[in-house]
Scaffold this motif. Sequence first.
Motif, PDB file in Angstrom:
ATOM      1  N   UNK A  19       5.168  10.836 -20.920  1.00 18.34           N
ATOM      2  CA  UNK A  19       3.915   9.814 -21.136  1.00 18.34           C
ATOM      3  C   UNK A  19       4.279   8.173 -20.993  1.00 18.34           C
ATOM      4  N   UNK A  20       5.458   7.722 -21.332  1.00 18.59           N
ATOM      5  CA  UNK A  20       5.766   6.747 -21.215  1.00 18.59           C
ATOM      6  C   UNK A  20       5.927   6.295 -19.682  1.00 18.59           C
ATOM      7  N   UNK A  21       6.487   7.132 -19.075  1.00 13.51           N
ATOM      8  CA  UNK A  21       6.512   6.939 -17.582  1.00 13.51           C
ATOM      9  C   UNK A  21       5.284   6.985 -17.018  1.00 13.51           C
ATOM     10  N   UNK A  22       4.430   7.742 -17.213  1.00 17.96           N
ATOM     11  CA  UNK A  22       3.028   7.761 -16.807  1.00 17.96           C
ATOM     12  C   UNK A  22       2.255   6.385 -17.185  1.00 17.96           C
ATOM     13  N   UNK A  23       2.632   5.876 -18.348  1.00 17.14           N
ATOM     14  CA  UNK A  23       2.023   4.388 -18.619  1.00 17.14           C
ATOM     15  C   UNK A  23       2.346   3.394 -17.770  1.00 17.14           C
ATOM     16  N   UNK A  24       3.916   3.544 -17.625  1.00 18.38           N
ATOM     17  CA  UNK A  24       4.600   2.551 -16.859  1.00 18.38           C
ATOM     18  C   UNK A  24       4.037   2.513 -15.403  1.00 18.38           C
ATOM     19  N   UNK A  25       3.780   3.904 -14.712  1.00 15.36           N
ATOM     20  CA  UNK A  25       3.388   4.179 -13.562  1.00 15.36           C
ATOM     21  C   UNK A  25       1.933   3.641 -13.376  1.00 15.36           C
ATOM     22  N   UNK A  26       1.030   3.749 -14.318  1.00 10.43           N
ATOM     23  CA  UNK A  26      -0.255   3.161 -14.290  1.00 10.43           C
ATOM     24  C   UNK A  26      -0.105   1.553 -14.349  1.00 10.43           C
ATOM     25  N   UNK A  40       3.519  13.043 -13.196  1.00  8.80           N
ATOM     26  CA  UNK A  40       3.894  12.780 -14.664  1.00  8.80           C
ATOM     27  C   UNK A  40       2.655  13.367 -15.263  1.00  8.80           C
ATOM     28  N   UNK A  41       1.330  13.254 -14.666  1.00 10.87           N
ATOM     29  CA  UNK A  41       0.203  14.063 -15.267  1.00 10.87           C
ATOM     30  C   UNK A  41       0.314  15.539 -15.211  1.00 10.87           C
ATOM     31  N   UNK A  42       0.718  16.139 -14.145  1.00 12.14           N
ATOM     32  CA  UNK A  42       1.001  17.346 -14.244  1.00 12.14           C
ATOM     33  C   UNK A  42       2.141  17.935 -15.178  1.00 12.14           C
ATOM     34  N   UNK A  43       3.182  17.135 -15.461  1.00 12.79           N
ATOM     35  CA  UNK A  43       4.083  17.331 -16.693  1.00 12.79           C
ATOM     36  C   UNK A  43       3.631  17.389 -17.956  1.00 12.79           C
ATOM     37  N   UNK A  44       2.706  16.295 -18.109  1.00 15.07           N
ATOM     38  CA  UNK A  44       2.105  16.156 -19.219  1.00 15.07           C
ATOM     39  C   UNK A  44       1.416  17.448 -19.896  1.00 15.07           C
ATOM     40  N   UNK A  45       0.627  17.940 -18.627  1.00 18.52           N
ATOM     41  CA  UNK A  45      -0.121  19.267 -18.849  1.00 18.52           C
ATOM     42  C   UNK A  45       0.757  20.450 -19.346  1.00 18.52           C
ATOM     43  N   UNK A  46       1.749  20.455 -18.512  1.00 14.69           N
ATOM     44  CA  UNK A  46       2.576  21.490 -18.733  1.00 14.69           C
ATOM     45  C   UNK A  46       3.279  21.680 -20.108  1.00 14.69           C
ATOM     46  N   UNK A  47       3.681  20.334 -20.458  1.00 19.33           N
ATOM     47  CA  UNK A  47       4.584  20.483 -21.921  1.00 19.33           C
ATOM     48  C   UNK A  47       3.317  20.629 -22.981  1.00 19.33           C
ATOM     49  N   UNK A  48       2.066  20.039 -22.753  1.00 21.50           N
ATOM     50  CA  UNK A  48       1.171  20.199 -23.751  1.00 21.50           C
ATOM     51  C   UNK A  48       0.632  21.792 -23.941  1.00 21.50           C
ATOM     52  N   UNK A  65       0.818  -1.136  -0.089  1.00 21.62           N
ATOM     53  CA  UNK A  65       0.116  -0.145   0.006  1.00 21.62           C
ATOM     54  C   UNK A  65       0.741   1.190  -0.081  1.00 21.62           C
ATOM     55  N   UNK A  66       1.959   1.232   0.827  1.00 18.50           N
ATOM     56  CA  UNK A  66       2.871   2.423   0.646  1.00 18.50           C
ATOM     57  C   UNK A  66       3.482   2.621  -0.731  1.00 18.50           C
ATOM     58  N   UNK A  67       3.888   1.346  -1.233  1.00 18.60           N
ATOM     59  CA  UNK A  67       4.454   1.636  -2.700  1.00 18.60           C
ATOM     60  C   UNK A  67       3.295   2.092  -3.536  1.00 18.60           C
ATOM     61  N   UNK A  68       1.995   1.485  -3.525  1.00 22.53           N
ATOM     62  CA  UNK A  68       1.054   1.985  -4.302  1.00 22.53           C
ATOM     63  C   UNK A  68       0.995   3.597  -4.165  1.00 22.53           C
ATOM     64  N   UNK A  69       1.028   4.107  -2.836  1.00 28.02           N
ATOM     65  CA  UNK A  69       0.750   5.404  -2.570  1.00 28.02           C
ATOM     66  C   UNK A  69       1.830   6.330  -3.277  1.00 28.02           C
ATOM     67  N   UNK A  70       3.010   5.748  -3.058  1.00 26.28           N
ATOM     68  CA  UNK A  70       4.380   6.389  -3.902  1.00 26.28           C
ATOM     69  C   UNK A  70       3.903   6.428  -5.380  1.00 26.28           C
ATOM     70  N   UNK A  71       3.778   5.293  -6.033  1.00 28.07           N
ATOM     71  CA  UNK A  71       3.560   5.256  -7.632  1.00 28.07           C
ATOM     72  C   UNK A  71       2.268   6.198  -7.942  1.00 28.07           C
ATOM     73  N   UNK A  72       1.206   6.397  -7.247  1.00 22.73           N
ATOM     74  CA  UNK A  72       0.232   7.172  -7.508  1.00 22.73           C
ATOM     75  C   UNK A  72       0.769   8.669  -7.507  1.00 22.73           C
ATOM     76  N   UNK A  73       1.408   8.847  -6.412  1.00 22.85           N
ATOM     77  CA  UNK A  73       1.981  10.339  -6.385  1.00 22.85           C
ATOM     78  C   UNK A  73       2.825  10.542  -7.632  1.00 22.85           C
ATOM     79  N   UNK A  74       3.705   9.663  -8.084  1.00 23.55           N
ATOM     80  CA  UNK A  74       4.729   9.712  -9.311  1.00 23.55           C
ATOM     81  C   UNK A  74       4.010   9.879 -10.415  1.00 23.55           C
ATOM     82  N   UNK A  75       2.773   9.051 -10.477  1.00 25.18           N
ATOM     83  CA  UNK A  75       1.833   9.390 -11.711  1.00 25.18           C
ATOM     84  C   UNK A  75       1.212  10.558 -11.451  1.00 25.18           C
ATOM     85  N   UNK A  76       0.588  11.405 -10.751  1.00 30.41           N
ATOM     86  CA  UNK A  76       0.009  12.620 -10.471  1.00 30.41           C
ATOM     87  C   UNK A  76       1.270  13.654 -10.950  1.00 30.41           C
TER      88      UNK A  76
END
Length: 462
Positions: free
Chosen positions: A344-351, A231-239, A218-229
């Motif tokens: 985007x690839x990192x976000x997919x991997x995190x998902x 990545x989403x913020x980075x995608x929005x910025x680059x877009x 559960x701690x690992x999942x929380x960390x992955x979800x934080x990294x995924x978020x």
Amino acid sequence: MSIALPKLNPHKSLTNRGRWQFYLTLGLITNATIWISALLYLKFVPPTYTSHSAIAVPGEGSSVNVNLPNIGEASYQNSTPYSGGSTQDPRENYKFIAESLPILKEAAQHLSMSSKQFGKPQIKLVVNSAIMEVNFKGASPQEARNKSLAFYQVFETKLDRIRSQGVTRRNVAFQIALDTSKKKLEIAQKRLSNYKIHSGLNSSERLRELLGTIEQLRRQKAEVLAQQQQANDRLKQISADLNSSAQLVADALTLKTDRVFQQNLKDYSETKAALDVLSSKFLPNAPIVVEQEAKREAAEKALLNQSQFLLGRQISLASLRQLDLSSNSDSAREQLFQQLMIVRADRTGLQGQAQRLDKQIIQFEDRLKKLTEQENTLDALKRDVEVAKAVFSSNLAKLDLGKSNIFGSYPLMEIVTEPTLADTPSWPRQEFVLVGTILCSLFVSTGLGLHWLRQGKTSTGK
């Protein structure tokens, strides 16, 4: 003045004198008979001697408590008639046994006497105490004392037999209970052992390890979800920097990096440009125009097929025109495209990682639920074993304590006064005989005198 004197009757005077002499003689004879009888009684009646003794019967029951470490407490109590506020005097039991014919007969045999010669003891219960007075009579002081000693010997032996029989019966009952509890303990231990073998759960360690694993996932999942978020913020910025949606930028970057698509795009652009030149010179039905149109359609079809293959979905030619597919973009924009693909690839991997963690957590939670149910069953079986151990240990303690306690129902009899050796006979008592003789003589003499006086008055009245 003259006084008249009564005339004496010589015949009446003689009658009174004869009556007085008769009663005097009768009184003397009667008193002599009474005194001679008393003296003969004292002389010829054999004396009887009494041996006095006393016993105490304790009035308390026995109670024993034993603490068994890590198991429980075993208690054993013998409730007797002497406790509990009973209105019945328990000494009556001892009195009944003491006066029973088998006891007296056996005691008489010890002295080579008949039961009639031995006689019965005189037993008296002292009020408000645990004392019993026991008296035996005999023709001599030693005989009376010997009767008491023989009686106590037989009486104690009889009580010991009764106690032994009671202990034997109690031990049989305790042994049956002990055997039953032992079988239950063996069954409980066997059930626990079989369950451990089939379930593979020997202790709570596996359950705690599984809980720790789930918490770590559960701690690992929380960390992955934080990294995924992130990545989403980075995608929005680059877009936003590219002034295009993240999906369009990603599609364009995918198509631009494919050589086949770029070749198809080049072929399509060249055939379309040639068709535009020919259309301006010839009619639409001209053979050269028709031939070039066919080339353009073939290039368009190849372009759309390759784009569908790369993007995984159908896309129209109009949508391709919206993408920035030129190969001569500036280096800054190209870097943004590359960063966008990486993110985007990192976000997919995190998902994917988050999904895998979800599956693992669900699997471990199902395993935890199953282990929890198994542990509940294991704990119940352990409690059954502990209860069976406590019952078995308690019955074992009761059996051991019962064997060592034989005075529960019939407490130990204590002789507080040893049988005495009489100095004087208890009967006949000379003082009692003399007092009785004097009283009897006095009553007879008084009665004869009163009877004489009454007859005298009767004769005078006539």
